[in-house]
Design a protein around this motif. Sequence first.
Motif, mmCIF file in Angstrom:
data_model
loop_
_atom_site.group_PDB
_atom_site.id
_atom_site.type_symbol
_atom_site.label_atom_id
_atom_site.label_comp_id
_atom_site.label_asym_id
_atom_site.label_seq_id
_atom_site.Cartn_x
_atom_site.Cartn_y
_atom_site.Cartn_z
ATOM 1 N N ASP A 30 0.837 -1.194 0.000
ATOM 2 C CA ASP A 30 0.000 0.000 0.000
ATOM 3 C C ASP A 30 0.880 1.256 0.000
ATOM 4 O O ASP A 30 2.104 1.185 0.095
ATOM 5 C CB ASP A 30 -0.965 -0.011 1.183
ATOM 6 C CG ASP A 30 -0.242 -0.056 2.529
ATOM 7 O OD1 ASP A 30 0.915 0.393 2.605
ATOM 8 O OD2 ASP A 30 -0.849 -0.546 3.494
ATOM 9 N N LEU A 31 0.221 2.411 -0.135
ATOM 10 C CA LEU A 31 0.967 3.659 -0.268
ATOM 11 C C LEU A 31 1.833 3.936 0.949
ATOM 12 O O LEU A 31 2.964 4.417 0.819
ATOM 13 C CB LEU A 31 -0.016 4.816 -0.487
ATOM 14 C CG LEU A 31 0.607 6.210 -0.639
ATOM 15 C CD1 LEU A 31 1.577 6.264 -1.802
ATOM 16 C CD2 LEU A 31 -0.495 7.262 -0.791
ATOM 17 N N PHE A 32 1.331 3.635 2.134
ATOM 18 C CA PHE A 32 2.118 3.875 3.345
ATOM 19 C C PHE A 32 3.413 3.076 3.314
ATOM 20 O O PHE A 32 4.501 3.613 3.539
ATOM 21 C CB PHE A 32 1.289 3.505 4.586
ATOM 22 C CG PHE A 32 2.061 3.635 5.874
ATOM 23 C CD1 PHE A 32 2.348 4.882 6.403
ATOM 24 C CD2 PHE A 32 2.490 2.508 6.559
ATOM 25 C CE1 PHE A 32 3.062 5.009 7.586
ATOM 26 C CE2 PHE A 32 3.209 2.629 7.741
ATOM 27 C CZ PHE A 32 3.485 3.876 8.265
ATOM 28 N N GLU A 33 3.296 1.793 3.010
ATOM 29 C CA GLU A 33 4.493 0.960 2.985
ATOM 30 C C GLU A 33 5.441 1.388 1.874
ATOM 31 O O GLU A 33 6.662 1.429 2.078
ATOM 32 C CB GLU A 33 4.128 -0.514 2.818
ATOM 33 C CG GLU A 33 5.355 -1.423 2.794
ATOM 34 C CD GLU A 33 5.015 -2.902 2.803
ATOM 35 O OE1 GLU A 33 5.842 -3.690 2.297
ATOM 36 O OE2 GLU A 33 3.935 -3.264 3.299
ATOM 37 N N ARG A 34 4.909 1.701 0.697
ATOM 38 C CA ARG A 34 5.772 2.135 -0.405
ATOM 39 C C ARG A 34 6.527 3.409 -0.029
ATOM 40 O O ARG A 34 7.700 3.579 -0.357
ATOM 41 C CB ARG A 34 4.955 2.361 -1.677
ATOM 42 C CG ARG A 34 4.294 1.121 -2.231
ATOM 43 C CD ARG A 34 3.945 1.265 -3.711
ATOM 44 N NE ARG A 34 3.230 2.482 -4.039
ATOM 45 C CZ ARG A 34 1.899 2.608 -4.002
ATOM 46 N NH1 ARG A 34 1.145 1.588 -3.599
ATOM 47 N NH2 ARG A 34 1.320 3.732 -4.359
ATOM 48 N N THR A 35 5.836 4.312 0.665
ATOM 49 C CA THR A 35 6.469 5.566 1.071
ATOM 50 C C THR A 35 7.589 5.315 2.067
ATOM 51 O O THR A 35 8.701 5.849 1.931
ATOM 52 C CB THR A 35 5.425 6.515 1.682
ATOM 53 O OG1 THR A 35 4.379 6.752 0.731
ATOM 54 C CG2 THR A 35 6.056 7.843 2.065
ATOM 55 N N VAL A 36 7.306 4.509 3.084
ATOM 56 C CA VAL A 36 8.325 4.219 4.102
ATOM 57 C C VAL A 36 9.522 3.514 3.480
ATOM 58 O O VAL A 36 10.680 3.885 3.717
ATOM 59 C CB VAL A 36 7.724 3.375 5.246
ATOM 60 C CG1 VAL A 36 8.825 2.932 6.209
ATOM 61 C CG2 VAL A 36 6.661 4.163 5.993
#
Length: 217
Positions: free
Chosen positions: A201-207
Amino acid sequence: MGQSQSIFQRPQRGTRGPTPGHSREEIVAVAIALADADGLAAVSMRAVAAKLGTGAGSLYRYLSSRDDLLELMADAVIGGLEPFPQAADPIDALVLLARRQLDVYRRHAWLTEAVQQAKGFGPNGLAYLDHCLGVLAPVRCSTTAKFEAVAMITGVVSLFARPQPEGLSFAAIDLSPYANLAAAIAEASSGARPAPQDAPDLFERTVRGLLAALLHG
Protein backbone atom coordinates in the motif's frame (compact mmCIF):
# COMPACT_ATOMS: atom_id res chain seq x y z
CA MET A 1 17.22 23.95 40.17
CA GLY A 2 14.52 21.30 39.64
CA GLN A 3 12.68 23.57 37.22
CA SER A 4 15.57 23.43 34.74
CA GLN A 5 15.52 19.63 34.65
CA SER A 6 13.43 17.56 32.30
CA ILE A 7 10.21 16.27 33.83
CA PHE A 8 11.64 12.77 33.40
CA GLN A 9 14.63 13.65 35.59
CA ARG A 10 12.65 15.17 38.44
CA PRO A 11 11.18 13.29 41.42
CA GLN A 12 7.62 11.96 41.09
CA ARG A 13 6.43 14.73 43.42
CA GLY A 14 7.74 17.71 45.35
CA THR A 15 9.03 17.31 48.87
CA ARG A 16 6.65 19.88 50.34
CA GLY A 17 2.96 19.66 51.11
CA PRO A 18 0.73 16.87 52.36
CA THR A 19 1.01 13.22 51.40
CA PRO A 20 -0.02 12.89 47.72
CA GLY A 21 -3.38 11.33 46.96
CA HIS A 22 -2.55 10.47 43.36
CA SER A 23 0.38 9.18 41.37
CA ARG A 24 1.94 10.79 38.33
CA GLU A 25 0.74 7.78 36.31
CA GLU A 26 -2.87 8.40 37.37
CA ILE A 27 -2.63 12.05 36.33
CA VAL A 28 -1.19 11.13 32.93
CA ALA A 29 -3.83 8.44 32.34
CA VAL A 30 -6.64 10.93 33.01
CA ALA A 31 -5.02 13.49 30.70
CA ILE A 32 -4.68 10.91 27.92
CA ALA A 33 -8.35 9.97 28.26
CA LEU A 34 -9.34 13.64 27.98
CA ALA A 35 -7.16 14.15 24.90
CA ASP A 36 -8.46 10.98 23.24
CA ALA A 37 -12.04 12.11 23.78
CA ASP A 38 -11.85 15.83 23.02
CA GLY A 39 -8.40 16.68 21.67
CA LEU A 40 -5.32 18.20 23.20
CA ALA A 41 -7.05 21.54 23.81
CA ALA A 42 -9.27 19.80 26.38
CA VAL A 43 -6.25 18.97 28.53
CA SER A 44 -5.64 21.57 31.20
CA MET A 45 -4.44 21.29 34.76
CA ARG A 46 -7.90 22.33 35.93
CA ALA A 47 -9.71 19.75 33.77
CA VAL A 48 -7.41 16.92 34.84
CA ALA A 49 -7.72 17.92 38.49
CA ALA A 50 -11.53 17.99 38.21
CA LYS A 51 -11.53 14.43 36.85
CA LEU A 52 -9.39 13.38 39.80
CA GLY A 53 -11.65 15.17 42.26
CA THR A 54 -9.00 17.59 43.46
CA GLY A 55 -7.89 21.17 42.91
CA ALA A 56 -5.63 22.25 40.06
CA GLY A 57 -3.07 23.52 42.56
CA SER A 58 -2.52 20.01 43.89
CA LEU A 59 -1.18 18.86 40.52
CA TYR A 60 1.76 21.23 40.85
CA ARG A 61 3.14 18.90 43.50
CA TYR A 62 3.80 16.49 40.62
CA LEU A 63 4.26 18.78 37.60
CA SER A 64 5.50 22.31 37.11
CA SER A 65 3.41 23.08 34.02
CA ARG A 66 1.02 21.77 31.38
CA ASP A 67 4.05 21.30 29.11
CA ASP A 68 5.36 18.73 31.58
CA LEU A 69 2.04 16.92 31.37
CA LEU A 70 2.09 16.86 27.56
CA GLU A 71 5.60 15.39 27.55
CA LEU A 72 4.56 12.67 29.99
CA MET A 73 1.45 11.90 27.93
CA ALA A 74 3.39 11.58 24.68
CA ASP A 75 6.01 9.33 26.22
CA ALA A 76 3.36 7.15 27.86
CA VAL A 77 1.56 6.36 24.60
CA ILE A 78 4.86 5.85 22.75
CA GLY A 79 5.35 3.04 25.24
CA GLY A 80 2.53 1.29 23.36
CA LEU A 81 5.03 0.50 20.58
CA GLU A 82 6.58 -2.22 22.71
CA PRO A 83 7.24 -5.06 22.32
CA PHE A 84 8.99 -3.93 19.17
CA PRO A 85 8.33 -6.09 16.08
CA GLN A 86 11.21 -8.16 14.78
CA ALA A 87 12.36 -9.08 11.26
CA ALA A 88 15.62 -10.33 9.81
CA ASP A 89 15.89 -7.51 7.27
CA PRO A 90 16.35 -4.01 8.78
CA ILE A 91 14.00 -2.36 6.29
CA ASP A 92 11.29 -4.96 6.93
CA ALA A 93 11.69 -4.49 10.67
CA LEU A 94 11.32 -0.73 10.41
CA VAL A 95 8.27 -1.03 8.13
CA LEU A 96 6.61 -3.27 10.71
CA LEU A 97 7.50 -0.77 13.43
CA ALA A 98 6.17 2.10 11.30
CA ARG A 99 2.83 0.30 10.94
CA ARG A 100 2.59 -0.15 14.71
CA GLN A 101 3.53 3.50 15.16
CA LEU A 102 0.78 4.49 12.71
CA ASP A 103 -1.76 2.51 14.76
CA VAL A 104 -0.68 4.33 17.92
CA TYR A 105 -0.86 7.75 16.26
CA ARG A 106 -4.33 7.01 14.89
CA ARG A 107 -5.60 5.88 18.29
CA HIS A 108 -4.24 9.09 19.83
CA ALA A 109 -4.91 11.79 17.23
CA TRP A 110 -3.34 14.44 19.48
CA LEU A 111 0.03 12.72 19.60
CA THR A 112 1.53 14.45 16.56
CA GLU A 113 0.94 17.87 18.12
CA ALA A 114 2.23 16.77 21.52
CA VAL A 115 5.42 15.29 20.05
CA GLN A 116 6.07 18.50 18.13
CA GLN A 117 5.92 20.45 21.38
CA ALA A 118 8.16 18.06 23.30
CA LYS A 119 11.52 19.44 24.39
CA GLY A 120 13.26 16.13 24.91
CA PHE A 121 13.00 12.36 25.10
CA GLY A 122 11.33 10.32 27.81
CA PRO A 123 12.31 6.74 28.63
CA ASN A 124 9.90 5.23 26.11
CA GLY A 125 11.04 7.59 23.38
CA LEU A 126 14.66 6.73 24.14
CA ALA A 127 13.85 3.01 24.04
CA TYR A 128 12.23 3.48 20.62
CA LEU A 129 15.23 5.39 19.27
CA ASP A 130 17.65 2.86 20.75
CA HIS A 131 15.73 -0.01 19.15
CA CYS A 132 15.71 1.67 15.72
CA LEU A 133 19.46 2.28 15.86
CA GLY A 134 19.97 -1.34 16.88
CA VAL A 135 17.94 -2.51 13.89
CA LEU A 136 20.05 -0.28 11.65
CA ALA A 137 23.38 -1.38 13.14
CA PRO A 138 24.16 -3.77 10.23
CA VAL A 139 23.40 -1.10 7.63
CA ARG A 140 26.54 0.50 6.23
CA CYS A 141 25.79 4.20 6.17
CA SER A 142 26.49 7.24 8.31
CA THR A 143 25.00 7.70 11.76
CA THR A 144 23.47 10.93 10.51
CA ALA A 145 21.62 9.02 7.80
CA LYS A 146 20.28 6.60 10.39
CA PHE A 147 18.97 9.39 12.59
CA GLU A 148 17.41 11.02 9.54
CA ALA A 149 15.73 7.74 8.58
CA VAL A 150 14.20 7.32 12.03
CA ALA A 151 12.97 10.93 12.00
CA MET A 152 11.45 10.51 8.53
CA ILE A 153 9.51 7.43 9.64
CA THR A 154 7.82 9.55 12.30
CA GLY A 155 7.20 12.26 9.72
CA VAL A 156 5.49 9.82 7.35
CA VAL A 157 3.49 8.31 10.20
CA SER A 158 2.30 11.79 11.26
CA LEU A 159 1.20 12.54 7.70
CA PHE A 160 -0.73 9.30 7.25
CA ALA A 161 -2.26 9.52 10.73
CA ARG A 162 -4.19 12.66 9.78
CA PRO A 163 -7.87 12.12 8.93
CA GLN A 164 -8.24 11.75 5.18
CA PRO A 165 -10.84 13.92 3.41
CA GLU A 166 -13.93 12.07 2.25
CA GLY A 167 -16.10 12.66 -0.75
CA LEU A 168 -13.43 14.34 -2.89
CA SER A 169 -14.65 14.13 -6.48
CA PHE A 170 -13.87 15.69 -9.86
CA ALA A 171 -17.24 14.63 -11.29
CA ALA A 172 -18.79 18.12 -11.26
CA ILE A 173 -15.66 19.92 -12.48
CA ASP A 174 -14.89 20.81 -16.09
CA LEU A 175 -11.39 19.37 -16.55
CA SER A 176 -11.03 20.32 -20.21
CA PRO A 177 -8.54 23.14 -19.43
CA TYR A 178 -6.40 20.65 -17.47
CA ALA A 179 -5.32 18.06 -20.00
CA ASN A 180 -2.92 16.11 -17.79
CA LEU A 181 -5.37 15.91 -14.91
CA ALA A 182 -8.23 14.91 -17.19
CA ALA A 183 -6.16 12.12 -18.77
CA ALA A 184 -5.07 10.81 -15.37
CA ILE A 185 -8.64 10.79 -14.02
CA ALA A 186 -9.92 9.05 -17.15
CA GLU A 187 -7.24 6.35 -16.91
CA ALA A 188 -7.86 5.81 -13.20
CA SER A 189 -11.61 5.57 -13.78
CA SER A 190 -11.26 3.07 -16.62
CA GLY A 191 -9.21 0.66 -14.55
CA ALA A 192 -6.84 0.27 -17.48
CA ARG A 193 -3.91 -0.45 -15.19
CA PRO A 194 -5.21 -2.24 -12.10
CA ALA A 195 -2.75 -2.51 -9.25
CA PRO A 196 -1.47 -6.01 -8.49
CA GLN A 197 -3.27 -7.57 -5.56
CA ASP A 198 -0.02 -8.11 -3.70
CA ALA A 199 1.33 -4.59 -4.24
CA PRO A 200 2.35 -2.78 -1.01
CA ASP A 201 0.00 0.00 0.00
CA LEU A 202 0.97 3.66 -0.27
CA PHE A 203 2.12 3.88 3.35
CA GLU A 204 4.49 0.96 2.99
CA ARG A 205 5.77 2.13 -0.41
CA THR A 206 6.47 5.57 1.07
CA VAL A 207 8.32 4.22 4.10
CA ARG A 208 10.34 1.75 2.05
CA GLY A 209 11.19 4.35 -0.57
CA LEU A 210 12.41 6.88 1.99
CA LEU A 211 14.45 4.31 3.88
CA ALA A 212 16.07 3.05 0.70
CA ALA A 213 16.95 6.58 -0.40
CA LEU A 214 18.35 7.64 2.97
CA LEU A 215 20.19 4.46 3.89
CA HIS A 216 21.39 3.22 0.51
CA GLY A 217 21.36 6.39 -1.56
